[in-house]
Scaffold this motif. Sequence first.
Motif, short mmCIF file in Angstrom:
data_model
loop_
_atom_site.label_atom_id
_atom_site.label_comp_id
_atom_site.label_asym_id
_atom_site.label_seq_id
_atom_site.Cartn_x
_atom_site.Cartn_y
_atom_site.Cartn_z
N ALA A 7 0.89 -1.27 -0.02
CA ALA A 7 -0.01 0.09 -0.22
C ALA A 7 1.01 1.24 -0.11
CB ALA A 7 -0.87 0.01 1.36
N THR A 8 1.99 1.14 0.59
CA THR A 8 3.03 2.54 0.58
C THR A 8 4.05 2.31 -0.46
OG1 THR A 8 4.54 1.46 2.21
CG2 THR A 8 2.41 2.54 3.22
N ARG A 9 4.23 1.48 -1.02
CA ARG A 9 5.12 1.25 -2.16
C ARG A 9 4.85 1.85 -3.32
NH1 ARG A 9 5.80 -4.36 -2.64
NH2 ARG A 9 6.84 -4.40 -0.69
N PRO A 10 5.75 2.85 -4.02
CA PRO A 10 5.30 3.25 -5.08
C PRO A 10 4.83 2.38 -6.43
CG PRO A 10 7.42 4.39 -4.34
CD PRO A 10 6.96 3.11 -3.57
N ALA A 11 3.97 2.81 -7.29
CA ALA A 11 3.60 1.90 -8.39
C ALA A 11 4.81 1.66 -9.31
CB ALA A 11 2.41 2.71 -8.97
N TYR A 12 5.58 2.58 -9.40
CA TYR A 12 6.68 2.21 -10.08
C TYR A 12 8.01 2.47 -9.47
CZ TYR A 12 3.17 2.45 -13.68
OH TYR A 12 1.95 2.35 -14.48
N VAL A 47 8.71 13.13 -5.61
CA VAL A 47 8.88 11.57 -6.06
C VAL A 47 10.11 11.05 -5.79
CG1 VAL A 47 8.66 10.21 -8.18
CG2 VAL A 47 7.06 12.21 -7.80
N HIS A 48 11.18 11.94 -5.94
CA HIS A 48 12.53 11.14 -5.79
C HIS A 48 12.67 10.96 -4.22
CE1 HIS A 48 16.89 11.64 -4.81
NE2 HIS A 48 17.12 11.09 -5.85
N ASP A 49 11.96 11.69 -3.41
CA ASP A 49 11.81 11.21 -1.90
C ASP A 49 11.28 9.94 -1.50
OD1 ASP A 49 13.32 13.59 -1.51
OD2 ASP A 49 11.66 14.66 -0.63
N LEU A 50 10.28 9.51 -2.50
CA LEU A 50 9.69 8.10 -2.24
C LEU A 50 10.63 6.96 -2.67
CD1 LEU A 50 6.30 8.63 -4.24
CD2 LEU A 50 6.64 8.86 -1.69
N GLY A 51 11.92 7.23 -3.12
CA GLY A 51 12.87 6.20 -3.46
C GLY A 51 12.67 5.75 -5.11
N VAL A 52 11.83 6.46 -5.76
CA VAL A 52 11.61 6.20 -7.42
C VAL A 52 12.89 6.63 -7.99
CG1 VAL A 52 10.17 6.60 -9.38
CG2 VAL A 52 9.14 6.46 -6.91
N CYS A 161 13.08 1.88 -17.99
CA CYS A 161 12.03 2.60 -17.11
C CYS A 161 10.74 1.70 -17.18
CB CYS A 161 11.57 3.97 -17.73
SG CYS A 161 13.11 4.92 -17.51
N GLU A 162 9.90 1.72 -16.02
CA GLU A 162 8.90 0.80 -16.14
C GLU A 162 7.47 1.76 -16.77
OE1 GLU A 162 10.24 -1.08 -12.29
OE2 GLU A 162 8.32 -0.05 -12.18
N GLY A 231 1.34 11.93 -6.80
CA GLY A 231 0.05 11.24 -6.37
C GLY A 231 -0.33 9.99 -7.26
N ILE A 232 0.05 10.09 -8.48
CA ILE A 232 -0.25 8.93 -9.52
C ILE A 232 0.76 7.91 -8.91
CG2 ILE A 232 0.22 8.32 -11.96
CD1 ILE A 232 -0.32 11.06 -12.74
N LEU A 233 1.91 8.27 -8.48
CA LEU A 233 2.83 7.01 -8.00
C LEU A 233 2.15 6.28 -6.92
CD1 LEU A 233 6.01 8.70 -9.19
CD2 LEU A 233 5.62 6.34 -9.59
#
Length: 243
Positions: A7-12, A47-52, A161-162, A231-233
């Motif tokens: 639930a907390t992991r980015p989609a990509y 987004v970078h802060d999410l680890g993407v 890239c995904e 938000g999309i991620l």
Amino acid sequence: MPDDTPATRPAYNRVMLKISGEALMGSQGFGLHPPTVERIAQEVKSVHDLGVEICMVIGGGNIFRGLQGSAQGMERTTADYMGMLATVMNALAMQSALESLGVFTRVISAIPMDQVCEPYIRRRAVRHLEKKRVVIFAAGTGNPYFTTDTAATLRANEMGCEAIFKGTKVDGVYDKDPVEHDDAVRYERISYDEVLAQHLGVMDASAIALARENDVPIIVFSLDEPGGFKGILAGEGTYTKVQ
């Protein structure tokens, strides 16, 4: 320990962000608008802060567009090379904005210019991503007659890239221009073939075909919507998925 549930992991995990040069000029009619560049950099940082892992390609239309130069009598190859140099200027501006926010960034150019950025070497670029650096690909493919849309799709494939995120002024793909038509309908999902058949202008035909051949989804969203990219991620927001 950090919460690593689905639930907390980015989609990509690794994405390409493609934006136009015009996105950097804000309300101006030309050039770079520093507050707008900073705002977009903040979106990328979130987004970078999410680890993407993030790749970027930025167009050059806010400074010079090769097709327009060609239409005004300039030789097409020369005009396209001038457009490629404009993308380098935009990439350097974005690099400066990101690094002022503490995000390590590398500009990699398809046209060697060692004094200002790195030359394109695929394995080196992949290594930068693995080290969590934002990589901005500049100068298109290094060849005239190819758009930055095609360059973004090419680099997205090379980098593994995904998904390709196409930031625009509207929140997705519509059946007609939503600015001019109040009854325009937004697609939640649409196929590559439908985009090509209906001439919807998401990206140029060669970019769409390349994404289709390698099954890389294209996410079209509004770059003007604060928090939209992040938000999309996270599985939220309004967008159109081309796949």
